[in-house]
Design a protein around this motif. Structure first.
Motif, PDB file in Angstrom:
ATOM      1  N   SER A   1       0.835  -1.197   0.000  1.00 47.93           N
ATOM      2  CA  SER A   1       0.000   0.000   0.000  1.00 47.93           C
ATOM      3  C   SER A   1       0.870   1.248   0.000  1.00 47.93           C
TER       4      SER A   1
ATOM      5  N   TYR B   1       1.240   4.458   1.570  1.00 43.50           N
ATOM      6  CA  TYR B   1       0.796   5.288   2.691  1.00 43.50           C
ATOM      7  C   TYR B   1       1.420   6.682   2.674  1.00 43.50           C
TER       8      TYR B   1
ATOM      9  N   ARG C   1      -2.713   9.684   1.342  1.00 48.08           N
ATOM     10  CA  ARG C   1      -3.890   9.119   1.997  1.00 48.08           C
ATOM     11  C   ARG C   1      -5.046  10.122   1.967  1.00 48.08           C
TER      12      ARG C   1
ATOM     13  N   LYS D   1     -11.432   8.090  -0.199  1.00 48.12           N
ATOM     14  CA  LYS D   1     -10.236   7.264  -0.013  1.00 48.12           C
ATOM     15  C   LYS D   1      -9.858   6.574  -1.319  1.00 48.12           C
ATOM     16  N   ARG D   2     -10.868   6.057  -2.011  1.00 49.04           N
ATOM     17  CA  ARG D   2     -10.619   5.353  -3.262  1.00 49.04           C
ATOM     18  C   ARG D   2      -9.987   6.274  -4.304  1.00 49.04           C
TER      19      ARG D   2
ATOM     20  N   GLN E   1      -6.324   6.416  -3.510  1.00 45.21           N
ATOM     21  CA  GLN E   1      -5.670   5.139  -3.780  1.00 45.21           C
ATOM     22  C   GLN E   1      -5.452   4.912  -5.269  1.00 45.21           C
TER      23      GLN E   1
ATOM     24  N   GLU F   1       0.604   1.712  -6.488  1.00 42.18           N
ATOM     25  CA  GLU F   1       0.982   0.723  -5.503  1.00 42.18           C
ATOM     26  C   GLU F   1       2.242   0.022  -6.003  1.00 42.18           C
TER      27      GLU F   1
END
Length: 833
Positions: free
Chosen positions: A114, A116, A119, A128-129, A132, A137
């Motif tokens: 992930s 981090y 965020r 959040k998505r 991300q 990643e």
């Protein structure tokens, strides 16, 4: 027709069976996998966080993944190292931690890290998505599923474990030590250290790197340089629960941080969030009042450490208990010896590890931190074993007097070395508790073990040297403050930032402060009290004192500094740290020139943000620094160079620890002067410092400018050996000529420097002209010197873009680590000499 019918009758039973099954069932049966129990029936199993299965027949290790899409912590480390400080692959070295999860895709499990660093701290799933899916990643590995039972999946982890997980190949290549690759035929799982525990699973492998063109560093530590065998370790660890509360970072608090972008932050607030790094520490009775803790922080000392060093490390580490008591935590910090059955790589043990290298090198404190919150999960200290020998060598140079009878008086020297080991253990453990360096502490009565201490040498009443207070004992006042700001519990409902600000105000009223690496390490840095390996509130006063100590020792330096039976040539190794005993205090005093006092200040703190060093102190610093260039101070005593013969057979010179002169096998009495003069002059004429001198004088004419400083330098250097050169020895006259050549070289370097301001470069040209006129004619040697300098200046004017080098530089023997320094000082890991 009959043939067709016959074939149809043969496949009819299969067609009937397929008709009874759904398309998915038919596909599933074709692709079915064995159960984990059936597949591993002949294997040796270890139950734990992720169960392990060892197949002795194939030499493979299998890993049972017990949950998909569940984040865990993965980190590789180096269980058995290379033994070279220069390459840096130390026993116990930890690599970065990764928050990973296993995602199923067909027949594969993808080990996905992930991100981090970016965020959105919000309850909005779509917000959040969005973050991300905006940032990459990292898929660290793809495992093929070999068996499954319910939601558990078995994967072959052998190839994963046999990779170069710690970047050893890159480390070797980066240090120009050869080209290497992993040889699978000479690599295998190391079963004694492959274990599963309730909250962590550990896999270790013997990795052989094959290669060619091995450099000297690599050749010196490997029995066969084309086969470098290390042991690499892989840790899969359960992440901490949600019971930890992060604490916001404050730059004034003297605690390290993790940082990230929070895209859920309101527009009127900073998008960058910072949490401090600290261990989880919970009181049995919450609140600011003193209380026992639910679970203490325990540090374990490597039992491979010999006595009396082991006891010194345990004592120094235990100092931190006082800091936690001061912060309201009773019996919260403990020190024990690592049990024989414990694995040093195990996440459950905070460890102080003893590491050997072929040369003296850094010690460092770091560990494993949860990147989501800043919670320290494992503290890890690496202490280089040769560090203590270097401290003993310094003490030997200061006070040793080995008699012809063979009588040895090592007690005071050994005690000084052990005193430093206590301080070093406390220092590195401090890093693992979350604390960075505090390099202003030495100017505040040695207020912190997080400074780099130089041995404090004093004179006794009988004028002999006193080493009894060479290093401070116990934790410092600043260290208690820092632990309080990191760990203390505040009253219920109190605002943490307000409470931290109260602590800052309190410690500043006590005369304490905090400044770290970026303020101390750069050669041209500006703060007058922030430096490595210095002492005293006044850098100039301490420089004058250190020069007195140095003169006292050099005046008495003789062959009694080494034991009977040692080759006489090895006297040089003891001589070097004494001759350069002033080197760090020179660096400290140079910072007063164009120096600026400041603090880490927030708006509303009050006080002056920036205050220049007074003109008087800048001039005084310049004059004291010029005194270090006096030929009488730079001259090597006759009894020293007359007692250092060429090296005997079997005892080749160590380029790191001796002066590399230009006289061949014989000791070069001018080389030490060259090295010391180059050190002082390079610091005073640093391009950043020179540019600040120009700027400060432009703003305030009462402060010295670069012209004034250069004038002082020329005046002081020109006056050496006065009133008459006849009164100076030929040796001292030659040292003066060496100093003038190096002075000219650094003025030329400044004149050509693209890092210096245009006016600083212009004034450097003025200095070159003035120095040229200050070099007086004299005898044949002096006239040769003057003519040589004039011709080089002429060459400089003709070919301004080409390098003009008066003298081939003589390398300075290693100083740091006299026992630490950081090559990674902006990361959570500290490196110290």
């Amino acid at each position: 027709m009959n043939n067709v019918l016959s074939k149809l009758l043969k496949v009819l039973p299969l067609l009937i069976l397929m008709a009874q099954l759904s398309p998915f069932d038919a596909f599933s049966q074709q692709k079915s996998r064995p159960s984990i129990n059936d597949f591993t029936a002949e294997m040796e199993k270890q139950d734990g966080f992720y169960p392990l299965y060892w197949d002795e027949n194939t030499g493979k290790i299998w890993l049972e993944i017990t949950a998909l899409d569940q984040e865990i912590l993965y980190y590789p480390s180096l269980a058995a190292g290379l033994g070279s400080n220069d390459i840096g692959l130390d026993r116990g070295k930890l690599s970065g931690a990764h928050v990973v999860s296993f995602r199923k895709s067909g027949k594969k499990l993808l080990m996905t890290e992930s991100n981090y660093d970016y965020r959105a701290i919000t309850d909005n799933k779509m917000e959040k998505r969005a973050v991300q899916e905006s940032f990459a990643e990292s898929i660290l590995w793809g495992f093929e599923i070999s068996a499954e039972s319910g939601n558990h999946y078995l994967v072959d982890a052998t190839e994963f474990a046999l990779q170069d997980a710690v970047g050893a190949i890159q480390s070797i290549s980066r240090s120009n030590q050869g080209n290497y690759k992993v040889d699978p035929k000479r690599s295998a799982i190391y079963t004694p250290r492959t274990k599963a525990f309730p909250k962590n699973t550990e896999i270790e492998a013997t990795i052989t790197l094959e290669g060619s063109k091995a450099g000297s560093y690599l050749r010196s530590v490997t029995p066969t340089p084309d086969a470098v065998t290390l042991r690499m370790h892989h840790s899969f660890v359960e992440l901490p629960d949600d019971g930890y509360t992060p604490r916001l970072f404050d730059p004034r608090a003297g605690v390290n941080a993790v940082s990230f972008y929070d895209f859920a932050t309101p527009i009127n607030e900073s998008i960058v969030k910072r949490y401090i790094r600290r261990h989880r520490l919970i009181k049995k009775n919450p609140g600011p009042a003193p209380s026992e803790v639910v679970e203490p922080i325990i540090y374990y000392i490597d039992p491979g450490t010999p006595e009396p060093i082991r006891s010194a490390l345990m004592e120094g580490t235990s100092w931190w208990a006082e800091a936690f008591e001061s912060a309201g935590f009773i019996n919260a910090f403990q020190v024990k010896l690592l049990p024989d059955e414990a694995d040093p790589m195990d996440i459950r043990y905070n460890l102080v590890q003893w590491v050997h290298r072929s040369t003296r090198g850094w010690s460092y404190g770091g560990g494993i931190t949860d990147p989501r919150t800043g919670e320290i999960i494992k503290g890890k200290v690496t202490l280089g074993s040769l560090r203590v020998r270097q401290d003993f060598l310094i003490a030997q140079g200061l006070i040793a007097r080995y008699l012809e009878t063979g009588e040895i008086e090592d007690e005071a020297m050994l005690e000084m070395a052990l005193a430093r080991m206590r301080q070093l253990a406390a220092h590195e453990v401090g890093h693992t508790l979350g604390l960075p360096h505090n390099y202003i502490a030495s100017a505040h009565n040695r207020a912190s073990v997080m400074d780099y201490p130089h041995p404090s040498v004093k004179f006794k009443d009988d004028n002999s040297l006193d080493l009894s207070d060479a290093y401070a004992v116990g934790i410092g006042e600043w260290d208690k403050v820092a632990i309080q700001m990191a760990y203390a519990e505040f009253p219920s409902g109190a605002d943490e930032q307000t409470e931290i600000s109260k602590m800052v105000e309190s410690y500043r009223k006590k005369g304490l402060d905090f400044l770290s690496d970026q303020d101390a390490r750069p050669t041209g840095s500006a703060h007058p009290k922030t430096h490595l390996w210095d002492n005293g509130e006044s850098a100039v006063d301490e420089l004058d004192h250190v020069m007195e100590v140095r003169k006292y020792v050099l005046d008495r330096f003789n062959e009694k500094k080494i034991k009977m039976g040692q080759p006489l040539a090895t006297l040089e190794e003891v001589f070097v740290p004494i001759y350069l005993f002033h080197r760090y205090q020179v660096e400290a005093a140079a910072k007063l020139i164009a120096g600026v006092n400041y603090q880490y200040t927030l708006r509303g703190d009050g006080g002056e943000a920036v205050k220049p060093v007074s003109a008087e102190e800048q001039v005084r610093a310049t004059e004291s620094l010029m005194a270090t260039l006096n030929p009488k101070a730079l001259a090597v005593p006759h009894r020293v160079y007359e007692n250092i013969p060429p090296r005997p057979y079997g005892f080749s010179a160590n380029a790191r620890e001796t002066f590399q002169g230009k006289t061949g096998l014989t000791f070069d009495p001018l080389a030490p002067a060259h090295v010391a003069a180059d050190l002082t002059l390079s610091l005073v004429l640093d391009p950043q410092r020179a540019s600040r001198l120009v700027a400060q004088h432009a703003i305030n004419e009462n402060l010295p400018g670069l012209v004034e400083i250069i004038d002082i330098m020329i005046k002081e250097i020109s006056n050496f050996n006065m009133p008459s050169e006849i009164e100076a020895s030929s040796y001292e006259q030659e040292i003066k000529r060496t100093v003038e050549k190096i002075f000219l070289q650094h003025l030329i370097n400044l004149y050509k420097s693209k890092q210096a301001s245009e006016q600083a470069r212009s004034i450097a040209r003025y200095g070159i002209s003035k120095l040229e006129f200050s070099i007086q004619p004299g005898g044949k040697e002096q006239n040769a010197h003057k003519n040589y300098c004039q011709k080089l200046i002429n060459q400089m004017d003709r070919e301004i873009l080409d390098p003009v080098e008066l003298m081939s530089p003589i390398p300075t023997p290693d100083g740091s680590p006299i026992g630490s320094e950081s090559y990674e000082w902006l990361s959570p890991i500290c490196t110290e000499q």
